[in-house]
Design an enzyme around this catalytic site. Structure first.
Site, PDB file in Angstrom:
ATOM      1  N   ASP A  61       2.577  -3.072  -7.572  1.00  8.59           N
ATOM      2  CA  ASP A  61       1.689  -3.244  -6.318  1.00  8.59           C
ATOM      3  C   ASP A  61       1.150  -4.493  -6.744  1.00  8.59           C
ATOM      4  O   ASP A  61       0.365  -4.812  -7.669  1.00  8.59           O
ATOM      5  CB  ASP A  61       0.518  -2.197  -6.509  1.00  8.59           C
ATOM      6  CG  ASP A  61       0.061  -1.906  -4.938  1.00  8.59           C
ATOM      7  OD1 ASP A  61      -0.116  -2.594  -4.256  1.00  8.59           O
ATOM      8  OD2 ASP A  61      -0.590  -0.745  -4.792  1.00  8.59           O
ATOM      9  N   HIS A  65       0.566 -11.892  -0.711  1.00  7.43           N
ATOM     10  CA  HIS A  65      -0.107 -10.546  -1.013  1.00  7.43           C
ATOM     11  C   HIS A  65       0.682  -9.647  -1.929  1.00  7.43           C
ATOM     12  O   HIS A  65      -0.003  -8.546  -2.635  1.00  7.43           O
ATOM     13  CB  HIS A  65      -0.468  -9.882   0.379  1.00  7.43           C
ATOM     14  CG  HIS A  65      -1.345 -10.578   1.276  1.00  7.43           C
ATOM     15  ND1 HIS A  65      -2.647 -10.312   1.384  1.00  7.43           N
ATOM     16  CD2 HIS A  65      -1.345 -11.826   1.817  1.00  7.43           C
ATOM     17  CE1 HIS A  65      -3.356 -11.336   1.911  1.00  7.43           C
ATOM     18  NE2 HIS A  65      -2.561 -12.093   2.406  1.00  7.43           N
TER      19      HIS A  65
HETATM   20  C1  G6P Z   1       1.189  -4.770   2.816  1.00  9.71           C
HETATM   21  C2  G6P Z   1       1.775  -6.125   3.089  1.00  9.71           C
HETATM   22  C3  G6P Z   1       1.127  -6.598   4.364  1.00  9.71           C
HETATM   23  C4  G6P Z   1       1.447  -5.518   5.573  1.00  9.71           C
HETATM   24  C5  G6P Z   1       0.923  -4.241   5.138  1.00  9.71           C
HETATM   25  C6  G6P Z   1       1.437  -3.127   6.114  1.00  9.71           C
HETATM   26  O1  G6P Z   1      -0.179  -4.817   2.220  1.00  9.71           O
HETATM   27  O2  G6P Z   1       1.216  -7.061   1.977  1.00  9.71           O
HETATM   28  O3  G6P Z   1       1.573  -7.828   4.714  1.00  9.71           O
HETATM   29  O4  G6P Z   1       0.918  -5.950   6.660  1.00  9.71           O
HETATM   30  O5  G6P Z   1       1.709  -3.906   3.735  1.00  9.71           O
HETATM   31  O6  G6P Z   1       2.520  -3.157   6.325  1.00  9.71           O
HETATM   32  P1  G6P Z   1       3.234  -3.453   7.929  1.00  9.71           P
HETATM   33  O7  G6P Z   1       4.663  -3.320   7.723  1.00  9.71           O
HETATM   34  O8  G6P Z   1       2.892  -2.154   8.739  1.00  9.71           O
HETATM   35  O9  G6P Z   1       2.666  -4.492   8.151  1.00  9.71           O
END
Ligand code: G6P
Length: 473
Positions: free
Chosen positions: A377, A166
């Protein structure tokens, strides 16, 4: 071991389960589906087939039995408090995250973090291997789980394995810093198909595989160098949003009224500007604030005419670089507001919270200009949500060139957020954009987003995965 053991024909594996825990006033707790494109796209697939989602439920030192929620089987993977520190906050978010985002913050390399990353990735792979029916499709998500495809393949060669990254994938010149670069690449090559957000990320990965593994790369296909001759395909699949859901909310009378109320509550400024981000150093929030503060100082905008609403949702708050960023953002906003606010008007309305999607859509409807100034991003779904919500084809999107979304939203006002003067003039341009030009740009962006929703994204990925696994050998 699990209720779903050995019978799921479709499995998603991600660090977090797509659920939020909610506590009722009587103290009992339950689950609510988390907002987010991925779960919306995959929930129908999950319920049509015998699907399961493998992921962490968000609480350290807690082991939960598999459970069922709204038609999905959920398989929680435990993490100890120490693993959260070493695997999640450490290797995932203080090594890979900064390394993959142009080393905006310096990545740290610690062997104890790497050991925990391997251990936790093994646990995720074991949970998926237990749940999978013969020949099942397993779709692994994101940088926290790079080793899962290889570990799974070793246990279950019968599976069809996909991986989607992602976030950006760095060029070899930067990836080279990672002491475990070969193991990470080899982990990914356990998959039949690896999806990236942009063509550039795909090209970077292919160059890394050639350079560090000496893999045989032909076009978008990589031949695994471990001798079994298997082929892995790498391709871009730019992710999108649940367009229908955003449109439905944007048409709801109570949400339209809420947007009007937001404008009234701000004192009816001529222009509302909006920023919506996780509080992350990749998002360029300080660059945006610097430009905005200078515009106020230069007298190009005034607090009577314009208000910037900055929503910054709390994120990774135990990681040092995030703590420092919060202090910096708090300080900058305090200084700007102290200098420019009047009794009636505020320069920056700062909201350090997460909001439900209904409130987000009301903010999108209220905002004349959305500011996306990320330094790097993978995609930026906020930009796409804003576009999907703008039913009247009004509004302006200021969008950083360094987002995946810039590849698709070509009619945005593109900016280099490092160029503060360029950013300032683009913000002024967005505020004063002639209505016909604004409409032309928004209409073209809406066509793109409405035509490419997240269901199409997951459908494309899964179809290509089916083809790729036929050829994988
Ligand atoms: C990004 C990453 C995700 C992640 C999200 C929130 O979008 O690509 O994999 O889940 O951030 O971050 P966190 O560390 O809270 O899961």
């Amino acid at each position: 071991m699990s209720a779903a053991q050995g019978r799921s024909t479709f499995i998603v594996v991600s660090n977090r389960l797509p659920l939020d825990r909610i506590t009722d006033p009587d103290g009992s707790s339950g689950w609510r589906r988390a907002p987010g494109g991925l779960v919306t796209a995959l929930a129908p697939v999950m319920t049509d087939v015998d699907g399961a989602w493998v992921g962490w439920h968000g609480a350290p030192d807690e082991t939960l039995a598999p459970f069922h929620h709204e038609g999905m089987d959920l398989i929680p993977v435990p993490q100890s408090a120490e693993e959260v520190e070493l695997y999640y906050e450490g290797f995932s978010n203080s090594t890979l995250w900064p390394l993959y985002h142009d080393v905006i913050a310096p990545p740290e390399f610690h062997r104890t973090w790497w050991d925990a990353y391997r251990r936790v990735n093994h646990r995720f792979a074991d949970a998926a291997a237990d749940a999978a029916a013969p020949g099942a499709t397993v779709w692994v998500q994101d940088y926290q789980l790079h080793l899962v495809p290889r570990y799974l393949r070793q246990q279950r060669p019968d599976l069809r394995i996909g991986f989607f990254n992602h976030i950006p994938f760095p060029p070899p010149e930067i990836f080279a810093q990672l002491p475990w670069r070969r193991a990470i690449l080899d982990g990914l090559l356990g998959a039949d198909l690896i999806g990236f957000q942009r063509p550039n990320d795909t090209a970077n990965f292919l160059r890394c595989a050639r350079r560090f593994l000496d893999a045989n790369v032909k076009g978008r296909e990589v031949q695994s160098p471990d001798g079994d001759g298997r082929i892995t395909r790498a391709e871009p699949f730019p992710i999108s949003i649940d367009v229908a859901r955003i449109q439905e909310l944007a048409a709801r009378p109570d949400i339209i009224e809420r947007a009007a109320q937001i404008r009234r509550d701000l004192g009816n400024p001529k222009t509302i500007l909006l920023g919506v981000d996780r509080l992350d150093y990749t998002k360029g929030i300080t660059h945006r604030l610097k430009a905005y503060g200078e515009l106020l100082l230069d007298g190009k905008i005034s607090v009577e005419d314009a208000t910037l609403i900055q929503v910054a949702s709390p994120s990774r708050e135990r990681v040092e670089s995030y703590r420092l960023l919060r202090e910096e953002v708090d300080g900058m906003i305090g200084r700007i507001n102290g200098q420019f606010d009047s009794i009636l008007n505020t320069a920056v309305r700062y909201l350090h919270h997460s909001y439900p999607v209904e409130e987000m859509v009301a903010l999108y409807l209220a905002a004349d200009v959305l500011l996306v100034t990320a330094l790097r991003d993978g995609m930026n779904l906020v930009a796409k949500e804003y576009v999907a919500a703008r039913r009247g084809d009004t509004g302006a999107l200021v969008l950083s060139e360094f987002t995946g979304a810039a590849d698709q939203l070509k009619q945005a006002l593109l900016v280099n957020p490092h160029d503060i003067d360029g950013l300032k003039s683009t913000i002024v341009r967005a505020i004063n954009l002639p209505a016909t030009e604004a409409r032309r740009r928004m209409r073209s962006m809406r066509r793109q987003v409405l035509d490419h929703d997240v269901q199409r994204w997951s459908g494309d990925f899964l179809r290509t995965l089916a083809e790729a696994s036929e050829h994988a050998g």
